[in-house]
Design an enzyme around this catalytic site. Structure first.
Site, short mmCIF file in Angstrom:
data_model
loop_
_atom_site.label_atom_id
_atom_site.label_comp_id
_atom_site.label_asym_id
_atom_site.label_seq_id
_atom_site.Cartn_x
_atom_site.Cartn_y
_atom_site.Cartn_z
N SER A 290 0.86 -1.20 0.00
CA SER A 290 0.00 0.00 0.00
C SER A 290 0.89 1.23 0.00
O SER A 290 1.97 1.23 0.61
CB SER A 290 -0.86 0.04 1.26
OG SER A 290 -0.07 0.35 2.40
N ASP A 291 0.45 2.29 -0.68
CA ASP A 291 1.12 3.56 -0.47
C ASP A 291 0.96 3.91 1.01
O ASP A 291 0.08 3.38 1.70
CB ASP A 291 0.58 4.66 -1.39
CG ASP A 291 1.59 5.81 -1.53
OD1 ASP A 291 2.49 5.94 -0.67
OD2 ASP A 291 1.45 6.60 -2.48
N TRP A 292 1.78 4.82 1.47
CA TRP A 292 1.87 5.10 2.90
C TRP A 292 0.54 5.69 3.43
O TRP A 292 0.11 6.74 2.97
CB TRP A 292 3.05 6.03 3.13
CG TRP A 292 4.38 5.31 3.30
CD1 TRP A 292 5.27 5.53 4.31
CD2 TRP A 292 4.97 4.27 2.50
NE1 TRP A 292 6.35 4.67 4.18
CE2 TRP A 292 6.19 3.90 3.09
CE3 TRP A 292 4.56 3.57 1.35
CZ2 TRP A 292 7.02 2.90 2.57
CZ3 TRP A 292 5.39 2.58 0.83
CH2 TRP A 292 6.59 2.26 1.44
N PHE A 293 -0.09 4.97 4.31
CA PHE A 293 -1.41 5.30 4.88
C PHE A 293 -2.55 5.14 3.88
O PHE A 293 -3.62 5.69 4.09
CB PHE A 293 -1.43 6.72 5.47
CG PHE A 293 -0.38 6.92 6.51
CD1 PHE A 293 -0.47 6.25 7.71
CD2 PHE A 293 0.71 7.73 6.27
CE1 PHE A 293 0.51 6.39 8.68
CE2 PHE A 293 1.70 7.88 7.22
CZ PHE A 293 1.61 7.21 8.44
N ALA A 294 -2.30 4.40 2.82
CA ALA A 294 -3.37 4.19 1.85
C ALA A 294 -4.21 2.97 2.19
O ALA A 294 -5.21 2.72 1.52
CB ALA A 294 -2.79 4.05 0.44
#
Ligand code: NOJ
Length: 781
Positions: A290-294
């Site tokens: 996942s992208d960061w905090f996605a």
């Protein structure tokens, strides 16, 4: 003026990341440690061979994976599928993300490091390469491979294992904050260069993480429900996913899902995207991060095909454990996620490798600086050169260098996670002064406040204008600041004025008729000034060709309508970039593929050989018809039969050649199955439609002197269809009550997920986006 850059790079998100990561660490670690300790005490059994037979083993990778996974406890599996907080940037620059090591099972820790333009995350002692857009302007796959290799060597030198790049998002609209980070507007050019970059990265033993899938093309409201890319299936497959298939074919070890929703479902829990297309249709066997905090869901994300949560682990720690215990996620699903992460770790020898790099090591050096200089030079794109004013010669007695962007407000690298800190940037003023001295010319410098006077007093004026661009905030326009436009107009009192554009991508040029020359330098990295001087003086030919169309006006952009950008309606469809200008009959300011050399080229003898399928070749002769050595990029475009419903042409091949005066070279383009095919939404597969195709070759999308024909007699499928969703995969988004549950159960991560979007409304505070140049990035539109 050589600008020394020292000190800490501070991106507030890093601190946010630290906080959330620390939070997740506290929640999970104690219980896990207890369980691991109960299973085995490594000290009691010191032999790695006995304890971890998969280390150093000759057995096939799949066997080693099975062996290891069968020994893992549930908590050990969960530990592997999410980031750990430990290394985060409270204490100084480390990596963007980290999976902790597992000493019991000899699983090394995995460090993930930004990114696509060199080693980021606040590291110093690294090479600030030109932006990917500058690389794309070189149209040079071999150079893209060396660019990737340079990043990977430095990432490994810093002790990281995964390079968070290349970026395969297309430049759908040049207002996008991350436009400098793209490889331009065309899927074929992007796919070829990104695939070469993957080869370069992985050839140096680092894992590439290609990003971000899919249709992540803006910053506005990213990661919030409003950032929903509504893309029809054919456009998605032909345009936005095509480069993704290329990097998968090139063996990318991992892929990052983006912040946007795609057709109503977040990219990181999108079954169609991750399971049906990426893992099914493309056959991707690595891991999706996942992208960061996605990560916005737990069970749904796992079942949809996301394998690794970054940077923390609420969704894939306690929440996923709950999913396993309740049966919402099967153990075999978790085993598949774990196996996908372990697979490249085994393939790349990470279990056997000694980690000897450290974040404190200086990893840049002359060889890497040379790559940065070559990319900057080959990417410089000469758009206009009236009366052959360039190259400058020994008869140029004086040069006025004008604009604060030629000095201390130089932009070497864009903002956000792709930002790289240069040890030292050679400014345009430095580079030109040094080169002009050798040519016996006087050089003056003016910051732009006295542009007219400064230009008037010199034989030639070089005016440098800039426009800042950063992750986290889209630009509201593609205009230079009024100040820079006025500066250029004032300098243009001297008829020998050259404008150098230090911009992320296309900008309007209302003063174009008043100046003799324009050179697009992009964000050219630490060797900027030397590369620029070398091009201005003709020590090297301006090698660049436009990877993106320059429109006359922003109103001409394919997504000019606000429903499209930032509204998210991709209803321009297949007409991305030059395809839009061709389809709508709009004359661009400078077309895709355009770029002048100091010599001239002729094209002859087109030959088309084959049935239009893989292996079909197109050959043509390129001749240097001028007086100087120079470089050309021969481009192949295909026009499909009208019945196919394609835009007027698509780039399907390119070859960069360097030729001496009078020299010729046969360039050969090899087609693949997709070159002459269209996505059939009924059959869910690529089909080569019957009819007459036209193949054209030349030096830009609007200068194609050679054309040939190829008739396809019968329609034929050229790929397998997209498979159906796997059992247990979510069909759409989580229902509202589940979403509320996700937020309630992972409140801290959800808060940060929201902040990623909220920040896009304001941008990050200028002083903190980069304490390196540019110093005051948001003072202009
Ligand atoms: C967010 C960016 O979108 C992504 O590209 C980057 O790799 C991560 N942050 C880590 O810094």
């Amino acid at each position: 003026m050589r600008l020394q850059r020292r000190g800490r790079y501070a991106w507030p998100a890093s601190a946010l990341v630290s906080l959330i990561a620390a939070t997740t660490l506290v929640t999970g670690s104690a219980a896990q440690a207890a369980e691991v300790a109960e299973v085995v005490d490594p000290a009691a059994n010191p032999s790695v061979e006995t304890r971890c037979p998969w280390v150093g083993s000759d057995a096939p990778v799949e066997q080693r994976i099975d062996q290891l996974v069968s020994r893992m406890t549930l908590d050990e599996k969960l530990d592997l599928v999410h980031g750990s907080a430990v290394p985060f940037q409270f204490v100084g620059p480390t990596y963007a993300g980290m999976i902790s090591e597992n000493p019991r099972l000899c699983i090394p820790r995995l460090g993930l490091s930004d990114g696509p333009a060199g080693v980021g995350n606040g590291h110093t002692g690294v090479t600030q390469l030109p932006s990917p857009m500058a690389l794309a302007a070189s149209w040079d796959a071999d150079l893209a491979s060396r660019y990737g290799a340079t990043i990977a060597r430095e990432a490994r030198g810093k002790g990281a294992d995964v390079v968070l790049g290349p970026t395969v998002d297309l430049l759908r609209d040049p207002r996008a904050g991350r436009s400098f980070e793209t490889l331009g507007e065309d899927p074929h050019l992007t796919g070829e260069l990104a695939a070469a970059q993957v080869g370069g990265i992985q050839g140096e033993g680092a894992l590439a993480q290609s990003k971000h899938i899919a249709a992540y093309n803006q910053e506005t409201l990213r990661n919030l429900p409003a950032n929903d890319s509504i893309v029809d299936e054919r456009t998605l497959q032909e345009v936005y996913l095509s480069p993704v298939q290329d990097v998968v074919d090139a063996g990318t070890a991992s892929v990052m899902c983006g912040y946007n929703r795609l057709n109503g479902v977040h990219a990181c829990n999108n079954t169609y995207l991750l399971s049906q297309v990426l893992k099914g249709q493309f056959g991707f066997d690595g891991f999706v991060t996942s992208d960061w905090f996605a990560t916005q869901a737990s069970h749904a994300a796992a079942n949809a095909g996301m394998d690794l949560q970054m940077p923390g682990g609420c969704h894939y720690g306690p929440r996923l454990r709950h999913g396993i215990n309740s049966g919402a996620v099967t153990t075999s699903k978790l085993d598949d996620m774990v196996s996908r992460i372990l697979r490249p770790m085994f393939r790349f020898g990470l279990f056997e490798r000694e980690k000897n790099g450290s974040p404190d090591d200086v990893v840049t050096g002359p060889d890497h600086a040379a790559v940065a200089r070559e990319v900057a030079q080959k990417g410089m794109t000469l758009l206009k050169n009236d009366d052959a004013l360039l190259p400058l010669g020994d008869d140029t007695g004086s040069v006025a260098v004008i604009g604060d962007a030629a000095g201390e407000r130089v932009i070497g690298s864009g903002g956000g996670s792709p930002h790289v800190i240069a040890p030292e940037i050679v400014t345009p003023h430095d580079g030109i002064a040094e080169r002009a001295r050798r040519a016996g010319a006087d050089v003056t410098f003016d910051d732009g406040s006295q542009a007219g006077e400064a230009a008037g007093a010199a034989d030639v004026a070089v005016v440098v204008a800039r426009k800042w661009s950063t992750e986290s905030k889209d630009n509201k326009d593609i205009r230079l600041s009024d100040k820079d436009n006025e500066m250029i107009r004032a300098a243009a009192a001297n008829p020998n004025t050259i404008v150098v554009l230090n911009t992320a991508g296309p900008v309007e040029m209302p003063w174009l008729d008043d100046v003799a020359g324009v050179l697009a330098a992009w964000y050219p990295g630490q060797e900027y000034g030397d590369a620029l001087a070398s091009v201005l003086y003709g020590d090297s030919d301006p090698g660049g060709r436009l990877p993106a169309t320059f429109p006359v006006s922003q109103a001409d952009l394919p997504a000019a309508d606000k429903d499209r950008f930032p509204g998210g309606a991709y209803d321009e469809g297949l007409a991305v970039g030059y395809r839009w200008y061709d389809r709508e009959g709009i004359e661009p300011l400078f077309p895709f593929g355009h770029g002048l050399s100091y010599t001239t080229f002729g094209y002859s003898e087109l030959e088309v050989d084959g049935d239009g399928g893989a292996g079909t070749t197109v050959t043509a002769t390129v001749t240097n018809t001028g007086e100087r050595a120079g470089s050309e990029v021969a481009q192949l475009y295909v026009a499909h039969p009208e019945s196919a419903g394609e835009p007027p042409k698509r780039l399907e091949g390119f070859r960069r050649v360097e030729l001496e005066p009078g020299e010729s070279e046969r360039v050969r383009f090899e087609l693949d199955e997709r070159s002459l095919a269209q996505w059939d939404v009924d059959a869910d597969q690529w089909v080569r439609g019957a009819g007459d195709y036209t193949l054209s070759v030349g030096g830009s999308s609007r200068d194609l002197p050679l054309t040939g024909d190829l008739a396809v007699a019968d329609e034929m499928p050229v790929s397998e269809p997209t498979p159906p969703p796997p059992p247990g995969a979510p069909k759409g988004d989580d229902p509202a009550w589940t979403k509320i549950g996700n937020v309630a159960r992972c409140p801290v991560e959800s808060l940060y997920a929201g902040m990623i979007g909220a920040i896009s409304l304001f941008g990050l505070p200028p002083g903190e986006q980069a304490t390196r140049p540019p110093r005051n990035p948001t003072d202009e539109g």
